[in-house]
Design a protein around this motif. Structure first.
Motif, PDB file in Angstrom:
ATOM      1  N   VAL A   1      32.302  48.238  46.379  1.00 50.71           N
ATOM      2  CA  VAL A   1      31.977  47.799  47.738  1.00 50.71           C
ATOM      3  C   VAL A   1      31.849  46.279  47.806  1.00 50.71           C
ATOM      4  CG1 VAL A   1      30.203  47.863  49.535  1.00 50.71           C
ATOM      5  CG2 VAL A   1      30.918  49.976  48.415  1.00 50.71           C
ATOM      6  N   THR A   2      31.104  45.694  46.877  1.00 47.95           N
ATOM      7  CA  THR A   2      30.973  44.230  46.882  1.00 47.95           C
ATOM      8  C   THR A   2      32.301  43.551  46.588  1.00 47.95           C
ATOM      9  OG1 THR A   2      30.256  44.305  44.561  1.00 47.95           O
ATOM     10  CG2 THR A   2      28.537  44.281  46.259  1.00 47.95           C
ATOM     11  N   GLY A   3      33.124  44.171  45.734  1.00 52.74           N
ATOM     12  CA  GLY A   3      34.439  43.600  45.458  1.00 52.74           C
ATOM     13  C   GLY A   3      35.339  43.615  46.672  1.00 52.74           C
ATOM     14  N   VAL A   4      35.294  44.689  47.447  1.00 53.27           N
ATOM     15  CA  VAL A   4      36.092  44.762  48.676  1.00 53.27           C
ATOM     16  C   VAL A   4      35.660  43.680  49.659  1.00 53.27           C
ATOM     17  CG1 VAL A   4      36.535  46.171  50.724  1.00 53.27           C
ATOM     18  CG2 VAL A   4      36.685  47.196  48.461  1.00 53.27           C
ATOM     19  N   ILE A   5      34.356  43.525  49.831  1.00 50.26           N
ATOM     20  CA  ILE A   5      33.855  42.526  50.775  1.00 50.26           C
ATOM     21  C   ILE A   5      34.239  41.115  50.335  1.00 50.26           C
ATOM     22  CG2 ILE A   5      31.758  41.534  51.753  1.00 50.26           C
ATOM     23  CD1 ILE A   5      30.512  44.334  51.592  1.00 50.26           C
ATOM     24  N   GLN A   6      34.100  40.821  49.044  1.00 49.33           N
ATOM     25  CA  GLN A   6      34.449  39.489  48.546  1.00 49.33           C
ATOM     26  C   GLN A   6      35.949  39.224  48.644  1.00 49.33           C
ATOM     27  OE1 GLN A   6      32.879  39.437  44.571  1.00 49.33           O
ATOM     28  NE2 GLN A   6      30.740  39.349  45.248  1.00 49.33           N
ATOM     29  N   THR A   7      36.767  40.215  48.349  1.00 44.04           N
ATOM     30  CA  THR A   7      38.217  40.008  48.390  1.00 44.04           C
ATOM     31  C   THR A   7      38.725  39.881  49.815  1.00 44.04           C
ATOM     32  OG1 THR A   7      38.328  41.366  46.378  1.00 44.04           O
ATOM     33  CG2 THR A   7      40.402  40.844  47.455  1.00 44.04           C
ATOM     34  N   MET A   8      38.066  40.524  50.763  1.00 41.56           N
ATOM     35  CA  MET A   8      38.451  40.342  52.162  1.00 41.56           C
ATOM     36  C   MET A   8      38.183  38.909  52.626  1.00 41.56           C
ATOM     37  SD  MET A   8      39.764  43.166  53.303  1.00 41.56           S
ATOM     38  CE  MET A   8      39.710  42.931  55.062  1.00 41.56           C
ATOM     39  N   GLN A   9      37.380  38.151  51.874  1.00 42.04           N
ATOM     40  CA  GLN A   9      37.113  36.750  52.186  1.00 42.04           C
ATOM     41  C   GLN A   9      37.841  35.803  51.219  1.00 42.04           C
ATOM     42  OE1 GLN A   9      32.826  36.327  52.137  1.00 42.04           O
ATOM     43  NE2 GLN A   9      32.532  38.252  53.204  1.00 42.04           N
ATOM     44  N   TYR A  10      38.875  36.295  50.563  1.00 44.26           N
ATOM     45  CA  TYR A  10      39.567  35.543  49.509  1.00 44.26           C
ATOM     46  C   TYR A  10      40.268  34.329  50.114  1.00 44.26           C
ATOM     47  CZ  TYR A  10      41.838  35.155  44.948  1.00 44.26           C
ATOM     48  OH  TYR A  10      42.232  34.744  43.707  1.00 44.26           O
ATOM     49  N   TYR A  11      39.855  33.143  49.682  1.00 49.61           N
ATOM     50  CA  TYR A  11      40.409  31.914  50.276  1.00 49.61           C
ATOM     51  C   TYR A  11      40.682  30.826  49.237  1.00 49.61           C
ATOM     52  CZ  TYR A  11      40.655  27.622  53.021  1.00 49.61           C
ATOM     53  OH  TYR A  11      41.046  26.415  53.545  1.00 49.61           O
ATOM     54  N   THR A  12      39.653  30.420  48.510  1.00 53.21           N
ATOM     55  CA  THR A  12      39.728  29.210  47.689  1.00 53.21           C
ATOM     56  C   THR A  12      40.820  29.297  46.631  1.00 53.21           C
ATOM     57  OG1 THR A  12      37.360  28.848  48.027  1.00 53.21           O
ATOM     58  CG2 THR A  12      38.407  27.657  46.213  1.00 53.21           C
ATOM     59  N   GLN A  13      40.796  30.355  45.820  1.00 49.43           N
ATOM     60  CA  GLN A  13      41.741  30.435  44.707  1.00 49.43           C
ATOM     61  C   GLN A  13      43.183  30.481  45.209  1.00 49.43           C
ATOM     62  OE1 GLN A  13      38.990  32.122  45.133  1.00 49.43           O
ATOM     63  NE2 GLN A  13      37.909  32.545  43.227  1.00 49.43           N
ATOM     64  N   ALA A  14      43.427  31.205  46.296  1.00 51.65           N
ATOM     65  CA  ALA A  14      44.799  31.345  46.796  1.00 51.65           C
ATOM     66  C   ALA A  14      45.352  30.012  47.276  1.00 51.65           C
ATOM     67  CB  ALA A  14      44.841  32.385  47.917  1.00 51.65           C
ATOM     68  N   ILE A  15      44.556  29.261  48.021  1.00 47.99           N
ATOM     69  CA  ILE A  15      45.073  28.014  48.578  1.00 47.99           C
ATOM     70  C   ILE A  15      45.176  26.927  47.508  1.00 47.99           C
ATOM     71  CG2 ILE A  15      42.859  26.996  49.301  1.00 47.99           C
ATOM     72  CD1 ILE A  15      44.314  26.240  51.942  1.00 47.99           C
ATOM     73  N   VAL A  16      44.245  26.903  46.544  1.00 49.97           N
ATOM     74  CA  VAL A  16      44.328  25.908  45.468  1.00 49.97           C
ATOM     75  C   VAL A  16      45.521  26.199  44.567  1.00 49.97           C
ATOM     76  CG1 VAL A  16      43.163  25.016  43.422  1.00 49.97           C
ATOM     77  CG2 VAL A  16      41.873  25.366  45.523  1.00 49.97           C
ATOM     78  N   ALA A  17      45.741  27.466  44.231  1.00 54.13           N
ATOM     79  CA  ALA A  17      46.887  27.824  43.392  1.00 54.13           C
ATOM     80  C   ALA A  17      48.195  27.454  44.082  1.00 54.13           C
ATOM     81  CB  ALA A  17      46.862  29.318  43.073  1.00 54.13           C
ATOM     82  N   GLY A  18      48.286  27.685  45.394  1.00 57.13           N
ATOM     83  CA  GLY A  18      49.492  27.315  46.122  1.00 57.13           C
ATOM     84  C   GLY A  18      49.727  25.818  46.129  1.00 57.13           C
ATOM     85  N   LYS A  19      48.652  25.054  46.289  1.00 61.36           N
ATOM     86  CA  LYS A  19      48.796  23.589  46.282  1.00 61.36           C
ATOM     87  C   LYS A  19      49.251  23.076  44.927  1.00 61.36           C
ATOM     88  CE  LYS A  19      45.901  21.632  49.919  1.00 61.36           C
ATOM     89  NZ  LYS A  19      44.859  20.639  50.197  1.00 61.36           N
ATOM     90  N   VAL A  20      48.628  23.558  43.856  1.00 62.80           N
ATOM     91  CA  VAL A  20      48.985  23.072  42.528  1.00 62.80           C
ATOM     92  C   VAL A  20      50.411  23.487  42.176  1.00 62.80           C
ATOM     93  CG1 VAL A  20      48.416  23.202  40.078  1.00 62.80           C
ATOM     94  CG2 VAL A  20      46.589  23.079  41.774  1.00 62.80           C
ATOM     95  N   ALA A  21      50.771  24.737  42.486  1.00 66.09           N
ATOM     96  CA  ALA A  21      52.112  25.213  42.150  1.00 66.09           C
ATOM     97  C   ALA A  21      53.193  24.492  42.946  1.00 66.09           C
ATOM     98  CB  ALA A  21      52.210  26.716  42.394  1.00 66.09           C
ATOM     99  N   SER A  22      52.864  24.052  44.161  1.00 65.16           N
ATOM    100  CA  SER A  22      53.852  23.351  44.988  1.00 65.16           C
ATOM    101  C   SER A  22      53.968  21.881  44.619  1.00 65.16           C
ATOM    102  CB  SER A  22      53.491  23.485  46.466  1.00 65.16           C
ATOM    103  OG  SER A  22      52.262  22.838  46.739  1.00 65.16           O
ATOM    104  N   GLY A  23      53.086  21.385  43.748  1.00 63.31           N
ATOM    105  CA  GLY A  23      53.140  19.987  43.330  1.00 63.31           C
ATOM    106  C   GLY A  23      52.398  19.049  44.241  1.00 63.31           C
ATOM    107  N   ILE A  24      51.599  19.577  45.155  1.00 64.46           N
ATOM    108  CA  ILE A  24      50.840  18.737  46.077  1.00 64.46           C
ATOM    109  C   ILE A  24      49.421  18.614  45.551  1.00 64.46           C
ATOM    110  CG2 ILE A  24      49.941  18.499  48.416  1.00 64.46           C
ATOM    111  CD1 ILE A  24      52.360  19.993  49.411  1.00 64.46           C
TER     112      ILE A  24
END
Length: 338
Positions: free
Chosen positions: A248-271
């Motif tokens: 239950v806590t994992g579902v709630i936290q993953t529904m708010q998933y933001y930081t890791q996804a956007i940082v990984a996209g920035k680093v992988a894109s070279g920005i």
């Protein structure tokens, strides 16, 4: 004797029935005052929680629902627009459905693997006779790493061109995925990052596993139960509330998933962060685009607070629905066991 005894019993019954006559209203009024004092005392003890719940949950939820039916940019006064924002999000914003699919993928895959991996690591460490403290510390330390720093480190480790992970895979003759730079491997890479920081679930599962009565294991072993049977019929029933809590806590936290996804996209894109270069979240190809990112983009970049509130309400409804289903299934499972 029987008549006298019956008379005393009758008097006792009348006395037990409570005061009658002119004294009855006064006694009832005294009882009501006592109940009001008890209710006031209860509310006084609950008041800190009630204030916090009202200010930090009820008011934001009601405000979000209200703004979802208005046109509001955060500066002027909101104007009522009916279902315009809802129609825009569901019918004219294709990135909404992409973000919803990605978010649900992360909820299903990431939460399941985190719970299974955390339980497995917890069981292994509880069985270790020597060096349990070292392994416990080694698995818990990654959880303490800041999310941004951990994501940047993972992005460099899993760099498809220069990262040591792909170099090792190449030496072993295995395929070298694109990881955060590939649409097919970006979400699995984020899942690996989440499993790396498994220390919180590991500690919780270790505590629950150590709390399982040893006598039940011994009784099951004497009855001829093997390791899998002992896990199924002894371990799981005892730790099932902890598993449900983790899910239950994992579902709630993953529904708010933001930081890791956007940082990984920035680093992988070279920005690099703070470079001033424009960056479209969801790199590569929208594969890391999640609904929390959409809330931020609509609300704080496009200043479309009404549409942002619609997406936020969708997240809330999905979280509540999934949590309710899990809790009901848990209740049904417990009832069937009884």
């Amino acid at each position: 004797m029987s008549l006298a005894f019956g008379t005393r019993k009758g008097k006792g019954d009348k006395a037990d029935a409570g005061p009658t006559g002119p004294a009855a209203p006064a006694a009832q009024q005294l009882l009501r005052r006592k109940r009001r004092r008890e209710a006031a005392r209860t509310l006084a003890f609950l008041s800190p929680w009630l204030v916090g719940f009202s200010v930090f949950f009820v008011y934001p939820l009601v405000s979000t629902a209200y703004f979802s039916f208005t046109t509001y940019n955060g500066f002027g006064s909101p104007t009522f627009s009916g279902l315009k924002n809802w129609d825009y999000v569901f019918n004219h914003l294709p990135t909404f459905w992409q973000g919803l699919r990605n978010t649900l993928w992360l909820v299903i895959v990431m939460v399941s693997l985190r719970v299974a991996f955390g339980l497995g690591i917890g069981m292994l460490i509880t069985k270790v006779k020597t060096g349990a403290g070292f392994f416990r510390t080694a698995f818990y330390l990654p959880y303490l790493a800041p999310p941004v720093a951990a994501t940047v480190a993972f992005a460099f480790l899993f760099n498809p061109g220069t990262g040591p992970v792909n170099h090792l895979l190449g030496e072993l003759g295995l395929p070298e995925p694109g990881w955060f730079a590939s649409e097919d491997w970006s979400k699995p890479a984020l899942t690996l990052l989440a499993m790396w920081g498994i220390g919180d679930l590991m500690v919780i599962f270790m505590a629950s596993l150590l709390d399982v009565p040893r006598e039940q294991y011994e009784a099951a072993q004497l009855d001829g139960a093997g390791p899998l049977q002992r896990f199924r019929y002894v371990t799981l029933p005892n730790i099932s509330p902890i598993i449900m809590f983790a899910v239950v806590t994992g579902v709630i936290q993953t529904m708010q998933y933001y930081t890791q996804a956007i940082v990984a996209g920035k680093v992988a894109s070279g920005i690099a962060g703070g470079s001033g270069q424009p960056f479209e979240p969801g790199y590569p190809g929208g594969s890391t685009w999640t609904l929390p990112q959409m809330v931020y983009k609509l609300g704080f970049q496009s200043y479309n607070y009404g549409a942002a509130c619609v997406v936020a309400l969708v997240l809330f409804v999905i979280s509540m629905a999934v949590t309710s289903i899990l809790l009901r299934r848990r209740s049904g499972f417990m009832a069937s066991d009884d």
